[in-house]
Design a protein around this motif. Sequence first.
Motif, PDB file in Angstrom:
ATOM      1  N   ALA A 197     -54.550  37.460   5.204  1.00  0.00           N
ATOM      2  CA  ALA A 197     -53.618  37.921   4.282  1.00  0.00           C
ATOM      3  C   ALA A 197     -53.371  39.122   4.258  1.00  0.00           C
ATOM      4  O   ALA A 197     -52.094  39.622   3.993  1.00  0.00           O
ATOM      5  N   ALA A 198     -54.096  40.330   4.430  1.00  0.00           N
ATOM      6  CA  ALA A 198     -53.806  41.630   4.666  1.00  0.00           C
ATOM      7  C   ALA A 198     -52.851  41.763   5.726  1.00  0.00           C
ATOM      8  O   ALA A 198     -52.113  42.668   5.891  1.00  0.00           O
ATOM      9  N   LEU A 199     -52.974  40.971   6.721  1.00  0.00           N
ATOM     10  CA  LEU A 199     -52.142  41.026   7.908  1.00  0.00           C
ATOM     11  C   LEU A 199     -50.817  40.344   7.617  1.00  0.00           C
ATOM     12  O   LEU A 199     -49.968  40.374   8.709  1.00  0.00           O
ATOM     13  N   GLY A 200     -50.678  39.748   6.615  1.00  0.00           N
ATOM     14  CA  GLY A 200     -49.529  39.240   6.424  1.00  0.00           C
ATOM     15  C   GLY A 200     -49.435  37.714   6.740  1.00  0.00           C
ATOM     16  O   GLY A 200     -48.271  37.224   6.657  1.00  0.00           O
ATOM     17  N   LEU A 201     -50.345  36.994   7.093  1.00  0.00           N
ATOM     18  CA  LEU A 201     -50.307  35.626   7.386  1.00  0.00           C
ATOM     19  C   LEU A 201     -50.638  34.569   6.634  1.00  0.00           C
ATOM     20  O   LEU A 201     -51.471  34.907   5.665  1.00  0.00           O
ATOM     21  N   THR A 202     -50.082  33.401   6.452  1.00  0.00           N
ATOM     22  CA  THR A 202     -50.146  32.507   5.608  1.00  0.00           C
ATOM     23  C   THR A 202     -51.352  31.634   6.172  1.00  0.00           C
ATOM     24  O   THR A 202     -51.742  31.777   7.181  1.00  0.00           O
ATOM     25  N   GLU A 232     -50.208  30.008   9.037  1.00  0.00           N
ATOM     26  CA  GLU A 232     -50.187  30.689  10.313  1.00  0.00           C
ATOM     27  C   GLU A 232     -51.464  31.006  10.937  1.00  0.00           C
ATOM     28  O   GLU A 232     -51.442  30.961  12.057  1.00  0.00           O
ATOM     29  N   GLN A 284     -55.767  47.510  13.648  1.00  0.00           N
ATOM     30  CA  GLN A 284     -55.201  46.885  12.588  1.00  0.00           C
ATOM     31  C   GLN A 284     -56.422  46.220  11.758  1.00  0.00           C
ATOM     32  O   GLN A 284     -56.296  46.304  10.354  1.00  0.00           O
ATOM     33  N   VAL A 324     -57.926  47.050   8.092  1.00  0.00           N
ATOM     34  CA  VAL A 324     -57.888  46.214   6.710  1.00  0.00           C
ATOM     35  C   VAL A 324     -59.445  46.471   6.278  1.00  0.00           C
ATOM     36  O   VAL A 324     -59.573  46.487   4.909  1.00  0.00           O
TER      37      VAL A 324
END
Length: 92
Positions: A73-78, A81, A34, A38
């Motif tokens: 960010a690309a992995l959807g993390l804030t 997080e 993953q 990215v």
Amino acid sequence: MPELIPPTPSVHMPALSSRQIRLGLVNGGFTMAQVSAVIDAMPDGNENETARIEWEYATTFNRTHPLIASVGAALGLTDDEIDAKWSAALTL
């Protein structure tokens, strides 16, 4: 009354070793494939090549490095997080 500045704990977090960041990602439910995807999706050229070199050859990672923010960010993390996963990886 002075304006309150919110804390930024990520600035003060210790660096992670290459091993710690990778194990932290795996323990957090992410795969190395993953992360590579990215980086592969970044625009061709200097940005992509620099990110690939950083990911593959860095021996330590700093929380404030731009690559951490962009991959996270690309992995959807804030940011919060990422901070939490970073703190957990410090124990590995």
